[in-house]
Design an enzyme around this catalytic site. Sequence first.
Site, mmCIF file in Angstrom:
data_model
loop_
_atom_site.group_PDB
_atom_site.id
_atom_site.type_symbol
_atom_site.label_atom_id
_atom_site.label_comp_id
_atom_site.label_asym_id
_atom_site.label_seq_id
_atom_site.Cartn_x
_atom_site.Cartn_y
_atom_site.Cartn_z
ATOM 1 N N LYS A 45 38.937 75.077 75.411
ATOM 2 C CA LYS A 45 38.227 76.209 74.785
ATOM 3 C C LYS A 45 38.715 76.522 73.368
ATOM 4 O O LYS A 45 38.547 77.641 72.870
ATOM 5 C CB LYS A 45 38.267 77.488 75.642
ATOM 6 C CG LYS A 45 37.896 77.316 77.082
ATOM 7 C CD LYS A 45 36.734 76.392 77.333
ATOM 8 C CE LYS A 45 35.396 76.943 76.893
ATOM 9 N NZ LYS A 45 34.324 75.907 77.144
ATOM 10 N N HIS A 100 42.855 66.775 76.276
ATOM 11 C CA HIS A 100 43.548 68.040 76.547
ATOM 12 C C HIS A 100 44.979 67.774 77.029
ATOM 13 O O HIS A 100 45.662 68.701 77.457
ATOM 14 C CB HIS A 100 42.836 68.832 77.646
ATOM 15 C CG HIS A 100 41.472 69.338 77.296
ATOM 16 N ND1 HIS A 100 41.177 69.923 76.095
ATOM 17 C CD2 HIS A 100 40.317 69.373 78.023
ATOM 18 C CE1 HIS A 100 39.904 70.300 76.098
ATOM 19 N NE2 HIS A 100 39.358 69.965 77.245
ATOM 20 N N SER A 130 36.939 82.903 76.064
ATOM 21 C CA SER A 130 36.007 81.778 76.151
ATOM 22 C C SER A 130 36.132 81.097 77.514
ATOM 23 O O SER A 130 35.130 80.765 78.161
ATOM 24 C CB SER A 130 36.308 80.795 75.011
ATOM 25 O OG SER A 130 35.438 79.721 75.046
HETATM 26 P P1 A3P Z 1 33.142 80.705 72.643
HETATM 27 O O1 A3P Z 1 33.093 80.655 74.142
HETATM 28 O O2 A3P Z 1 34.125 81.735 72.145
HETATM 29 O O3 A3P Z 1 31.813 80.842 72.007
HETATM 30 P P2 A3P Z 1 35.776 73.762 73.795
HETATM 31 O O4 A3P Z 1 34.788 72.841 73.178
HETATM 32 O O5 A3P Z 1 37.205 73.401 73.496
HETATM 33 O O6 A3P Z 1 35.500 73.941 75.246
HETATM 34 O O7 A3P Z 1 35.612 75.190 73.089
HETATM 35 C C1 A3P Z 1 34.413 75.925 73.271
HETATM 36 C C2 A3P Z 1 34.397 77.036 72.266
HETATM 37 O O8 A3P Z 1 34.156 76.504 70.948
HETATM 38 C C3 A3P Z 1 33.258 78.023 72.553
HETATM 39 O O9 A3P Z 1 33.740 79.305 72.132
HETATM 40 C C4 A3P Z 1 32.184 77.468 71.639
HETATM 41 O O10 A3P Z 1 31.154 78.378 71.357
HETATM 42 C C5 A3P Z 1 33.016 77.145 70.408
HETATM 43 N N1 A3P Z 1 32.303 76.254 69.466
HETATM 44 C C6 A3P Z 1 31.784 75.036 69.696
HETATM 45 N N2 A3P Z 1 31.139 74.583 68.597
HETATM 46 C C7 A3P Z 1 31.276 75.535 67.641
HETATM 47 C C8 A3P Z 1 30.815 75.664 66.291
HETATM 48 N N3 A3P Z 1 30.071 74.739 65.695
HETATM 49 N N4 A3P Z 1 31.138 76.802 65.623
HETATM 50 C C9 A3P Z 1 31.882 77.778 66.201
HETATM 51 N N5 A3P Z 1 32.331 77.705 67.483
HETATM 52 C C10 A3P Z 1 32.027 76.600 68.189
#
Ligand code: A3P
Length: 288
Positions: A45, A100, A130
Amino acid sequence: MSTEEMYLQRHGLLFPKETHSTESLHFAQEFKFKDEDVVAVTYPKSGTVWMQEILPLVLNGGDLTPIQTIPNWDRVPWLEEKRLALVVDNLASPRALVSHFPYHLMPPSFHASKAKVIYVMRNPKDVLVSSYYFHQMASFLHDPGSFDEFMASFLEGKVLFGKWTDHVKSWKNTELGDRIMYITYEDMVQDLPAALRRMSDFLGRNLSEEVIQKIAEHCSFKAMQDNNMSNFKLVPKELLDSDKSPFLRKGIVGDWKNHFTSEQLPTFTSVLRKEMEKETFSLPWSLD
Ligand code: A3P
């Protein structure tokens, strides 16, 4: 489903069985890193899927074909997940991966190679928020219960890939020298073109300003929400239910302020502060 049924327990960590197996963890240990490979490492996340969008574009000079034709999990696969064995022979060169894993689980060939790492860190309070929503939408993760209950599990490390502090410590205390670059999710939100320039320099790509701007446009939150190869809408609803919470949920900095109560904040802060007190590096955000 019980926690035992949902997660593999290895190396003191929890790995969701939907995406990981004993074989996939073995495959990761046997994986042969090449010098030109690039791996984006994150605690879950913290911006993993964002890096699956960014890396192919930075590595191939902004060619949109991979992000428009290959789902992110096959385009830039997770080192530790089952999919890697299925797609490894199709990966474009130079290969990009995500992981991860904490540092000590990286395979021997990684250490023997010159493969580069981009470690993306995110404010742990926003990581928690998140992750809380992700647990609600992903049927293969345990029901998070209340936010308070989930915070307790997070602080105890009873969540996938263990404690946030252990992960960050492991990657901040490596001997990788100039093979590793650190960046924060917050830096990327604040100024994506600047973050892309840093990554491009680190990876030895000399991207023009025009290409940097083009990549930033295609990696914006909105563009990724609209990209079916990246928004997880191809995944059956039984596994990831966007009606409960979309994977690309808010994409902002500081959503924790909408979730933490005035009692939860000092609890969270004091646990993290204690776990970080012996570290010589400082975190880029205040824990308060
Ligand atoms: P949120 O749940 O706070 O929106 P991961 O890919 O490590 O699982 O992380 C997911 C988080 O990264 C989510 O956060 C997601 O919305 C955010 N995310 C993914 N792409 C993004 C982008 N282009 N800009 C901003 N946040 C992004």
